[in-house]
Enzyme design. Structure first.
Site, PDB file in Angstrom:
ATOM      1  N   LYS A 155       0.833  -1.218   0.000  1.00 18.31           N
ATOM      2  CA  LYS A 155       0.000   0.000   0.000  1.00 18.31           C
ATOM      3  C   LYS A 155       0.856   1.251   0.000  1.00 18.31           C
ATOM      4  O   LYS A 155       0.465   2.264  -0.588  1.00 18.31           O
ATOM      5  CB  LYS A 155      -0.972  -0.001   1.189  1.00 18.31           C
ATOM      6  CG  LYS A 155      -2.002  -1.122   1.089  1.00 18.31           C
ATOM      7  CD  LYS A 155      -3.434  -0.664   1.075  1.00 18.31           C
ATOM      8  CE  LYS A 155      -4.303  -1.752   0.489  1.00 18.31           C
ATOM      9  NZ  LYS A 155      -5.632  -1.894   0.992  1.00 18.31           N
ATOM     10  N   LYS A 214      -3.488 -10.699  -6.441  1.00 20.08           N
ATOM     11  CA  LYS A 214      -4.837 -11.043  -5.955  1.00 20.08           C
ATOM     12  C   LYS A 214      -5.871 -10.065  -6.522  1.00 20.08           C
ATOM     13  O   LYS A 214      -5.550  -8.904  -6.796  1.00 20.08           O
ATOM     14  CB  LYS A 214      -4.866 -11.098  -4.429  1.00 20.08           C
ATOM     15  CG  LYS A 214      -5.098  -9.780  -3.760  1.00 20.08           C
ATOM     16  CD  LYS A 214      -5.457  -9.969  -2.288  1.00 20.08           C
ATOM     17  CE  LYS A 214      -5.661  -8.609  -1.643  1.00 20.08           C
ATOM     18  NZ  LYS A 214      -6.957  -8.322  -1.126  1.00 20.08           N
ATOM     19  N   LYS A 220     -10.571  -5.017  -4.586  1.00 17.32           N
ATOM     20  CA  LYS A 220     -11.646  -4.067  -4.906  1.00 17.32           C
ATOM     21  C   LYS A 220     -11.129  -2.655  -5.174  1.00 17.32           C
ATOM     22  O   LYS A 220     -11.842  -1.848  -5.738  1.00 17.32           O
ATOM     23  CB  LYS A 220     -12.725  -4.080  -3.821  1.00 17.32           C
ATOM     24  CG  LYS A 220     -12.270  -3.661  -2.437  1.00 17.32           C
ATOM     25  CD  LYS A 220     -13.471  -3.547  -1.523  1.00 17.32           C
ATOM     26  CE  LYS A 220     -13.337  -4.327  -0.237  1.00 17.32           C
ATOM     27  NZ  LYS A 220     -12.284  -3.846   0.663  1.00 17.32           N
TER      28      LYS A 220
HETATM   29  P1  ATP Z   1      -8.512  -3.323  -0.746  1.00 12.22           P
HETATM   30  O1  ATP Z   1      -8.260  -3.475  -2.214  1.00 12.22           O
HETATM   31  O2  ATP Z   1      -9.287  -2.088  -0.400  1.00 12.22           O
HETATM   32  O3  ATP Z   1      -7.288  -3.511   0.092  1.00 12.22           O
HETATM   33  P2  ATP Z   1      -9.548  -6.002  -0.683  1.00 12.22           P
HETATM   34  O4  ATP Z   1     -10.359  -6.280  -1.884  1.00 12.22           O
HETATM   35  O5  ATP Z   1      -8.185  -6.579  -0.635  1.00 12.22           O
HETATM   36  O6  ATP Z   1      -9.506  -4.466  -0.368  1.00 12.22           O
HETATM   37  P3  ATP Z   1     -10.374  -6.373   2.065  1.00 12.22           P
HETATM   38  O7  ATP Z   1     -11.395  -5.511   2.643  1.00 12.22           O
HETATM   39  O8  ATP Z   1      -8.954  -6.019   2.401  1.00 12.22           O
HETATM   40  O9  ATP Z   1     -10.458  -6.498   0.487  1.00 12.22           O
HETATM   41  O10 ATP Z   1     -10.629  -7.876   2.446  1.00 12.22           O
HETATM   42  C1  ATP Z   1     -11.798  -8.408   2.991  1.00 12.22           C
HETATM   43  C2  ATP Z   1     -11.646  -9.898   3.115  1.00 12.22           C
HETATM   44  O11 ATP Z   1     -11.639 -10.493   1.811  1.00 12.22           O
HETATM   45  C3  ATP Z   1     -10.349 -10.335   3.786  1.00 12.22           C
HETATM   46  O12 ATP Z   1     -10.587 -11.466   4.601  1.00 12.22           O
HETATM   47  C4  ATP Z   1      -9.460 -10.715   2.641  1.00 12.22           C
HETATM   48  O13 ATP Z   1      -8.490 -11.667   3.014  1.00 12.22           O
HETATM   49  C5  ATP Z   1     -10.483 -11.300   1.672  1.00 12.22           C
HETATM   50  N1  ATP Z   1     -10.024 -11.170   0.293  1.00 12.22           N
HETATM   51  C6  ATP Z   1      -9.739 -10.001  -0.336  1.00 12.22           C
HETATM   52  N2  ATP Z   1      -9.370 -10.233  -1.603  1.00 12.22           N
HETATM   53  C7  ATP Z   1      -9.409 -11.577  -1.780  1.00 12.22           C
HETATM   54  C8  ATP Z   1      -9.116 -12.441  -2.874  1.00 12.22           C
HETATM   55  N3  ATP Z   1      -8.718 -11.947  -4.019  1.00 12.22           N
HETATM   56  N4  ATP Z   1      -9.277 -13.775  -2.706  1.00 12.22           N
HETATM   57  C9  ATP Z   1      -9.703 -14.283  -1.529  1.00 12.22           C
HETATM   58  N5  ATP Z   1      -9.982 -13.529  -0.447  1.00 12.22           N
HETATM   59  C10 ATP Z   1      -9.847 -12.192  -0.561  1.00 12.22           C
END
Ligand code: ATP
Ligand code: LTN
Length: 338
Positions: A120, A202, A205
């Site tokens: 980040k 990964k 969002k």
């Molecule tokens: P950001 O992009 O804002 O960091 P993010 O999409 O990575 O957000 P989070 O809010 O950080 O999402 O994650 C919420 C939950 O979803 C966490 O438990 C995280 O481990 C899970 N998660 C996020 N992205 C993935 C993915 N690509 N595959 C599986 N689990 C995920």
């Protein structure tokens, strides 16, 4: 009033999701879906972690909207607000209070090793703030405040869970058995759904629109995005995450959402092209998401009820949090409350 979570002896689950954008199928498969599957055997708290979201710059109007959308999604996947505590992190000030105390039990070196911080801060070079750095401590506070046994998360959060455990053990070594040391719950399949455009990263969002399937995307959008997903040039449908990450990612999504095993998918698609796999993966997403989208729409249209659920959740969470905070205050030697 709804029942207190600690009246039965079920183990406690805590998890949180940031309202930092529109949720993806990665969030659904890696976390939200499992929340529902675990609902009956645990006393669970599911939190909209809005204070975590402001570690990167957010538009206030959009953030408020994302908070509502995420709370509505918790309900739309079927989490029962009578069985689970659903609430917003910033409604329970004890999260910030415990985070401060735990900051004093966390080393700079530990935080410097966190890969999410490194990623980040590389992505937001103009805003490498102290909140981004101490993000894992607030997450540890979220978890430890409720004497949590199990934390369901995707694979990317494993390192944060480890630091939460280390902080709890360190605190207990000084003050006795004050905090429960939590265990991660990371699903075997689907713990890391990959970006549609760069299957070495990964799905996230906060990445560009065409890299993810949104939980609220229309069927047309889902079909279009899947069609453009990056695969490879050898056209063989084989599950090989190392050498064929794009194809294996689509197979994982299809397998998890339909309940068909990877072997069965491999056999069924032998000799077929990627176009068929992409089309079926798209249909699997559309079918899995349709009932959730309908429920989500219903909840979003009833903001008064949504707010009532969050208010009730925050009150119940605050009562549990106060018990841990009272112990922590006493052990550490902070000024007694009158
Ligand atoms: P950001 O992009 O804002 O960091 P993010 O999409 O990575 O957000 P989070 O809010 O950080 O999402 O994650 C919420 C939950 O979803 C966490 O438990 C995280 O481990 C899970 N998660 C996020 N992205 C993935 C993915 N690509 N595959 C599986 N689990 C995920
Ligand atoms: N850091 C997590 C979100 C999060 C969380 C938590 C997850 C904040 N607090 C407590 C589980 C338990 C993320 O970025 N996905």
């Amino acid at each position: 009033m709804q029942g207190e979570i600690k009246t039965s002896k079920k183990p406690v689950i805590f998890s949180g999701i940031q309202p930092s954008g529109r949720l993806t199928v990665g969030n659904y498969i890696g976390s939200l879906r499992n929340f529902k599957l675990l609902e009956d055997n645990y006393n669970s708290l599911y939190c909209v972690v809005d204070m975590h979201a402001i570690t990167v710059r957010q538009d206030p109007t959009e953030l408020r909207r994302n908070i509502s959308e995420l709370a509505a999604l918790y309900l739309a996947v079927g989490l029962d607000p009578n069985k689970n505590i659903l609430y917003c992190q910033s409604h329970v000030p004890a999260h910030a209070e415990l985070a401060w105390v735990l900051n004093c039990f966390t080393y700079m070196g530990e935080l410097q090793r966190m890969t999410q911080y490194k990623d980040k801060s590389a992505k937001h070079v103009d805003n490498i703030n102290a909140g981004l750095f101490t993000y894992p401590v607030l997450m540890a506070a979220d978890i430890l405040l409720y004497q949590t046994d199990v934390v369901p998360v995707g694979a990317d959060q494993k390192q944060h869970l480890e630091i939460a455990r280390d902080i709890a053990v360190r605190f207990n070594n000084i003050y006795g058995d004050v905090l429960v040391v939590p265990e991660p719950y990371i699903p075997k399949l689907g713990a890391k759904i990959l970006s549609l455009k760069d299957p070495l990263r990964k799905m996230s969002k906060s990445d560009p629109e065409d890299t993810f399937i949104g939980m609220l995307d229309s069927p047309d959008m889902i079909r279009k995005k899947m069609k453009r997903a990056v695969t490879d040039s050898d056209a063989r449908i084989k599950y090989d995450p190392e050498n064929k990450p794009g194809v294996s990612n689509l197979m994982s999504i299809l397998s998890i959402l339909t309940g068909r095993g990877i072997d069965a998918i491999e056999a069924d698609y032998a000799g077929k092209g990627y176009g068929v796999l992409k089309a079926e993966a798209a249909e699997a997403c559309i079918e899995a998401l349709a009932p959730i989208q309908a429920e989500h729409k219903r909840w979003m249209a009833d903001q008064a009820e949504l707010n009532r659920v969050l208010k009730d959740g925050a009150e119940r969470a605050s009562r549990i949090a106060a018990r841990t905070m009272a112990k922590v205050r006493k052990k550490v030697g902070l000024a007694p409350l009158f």
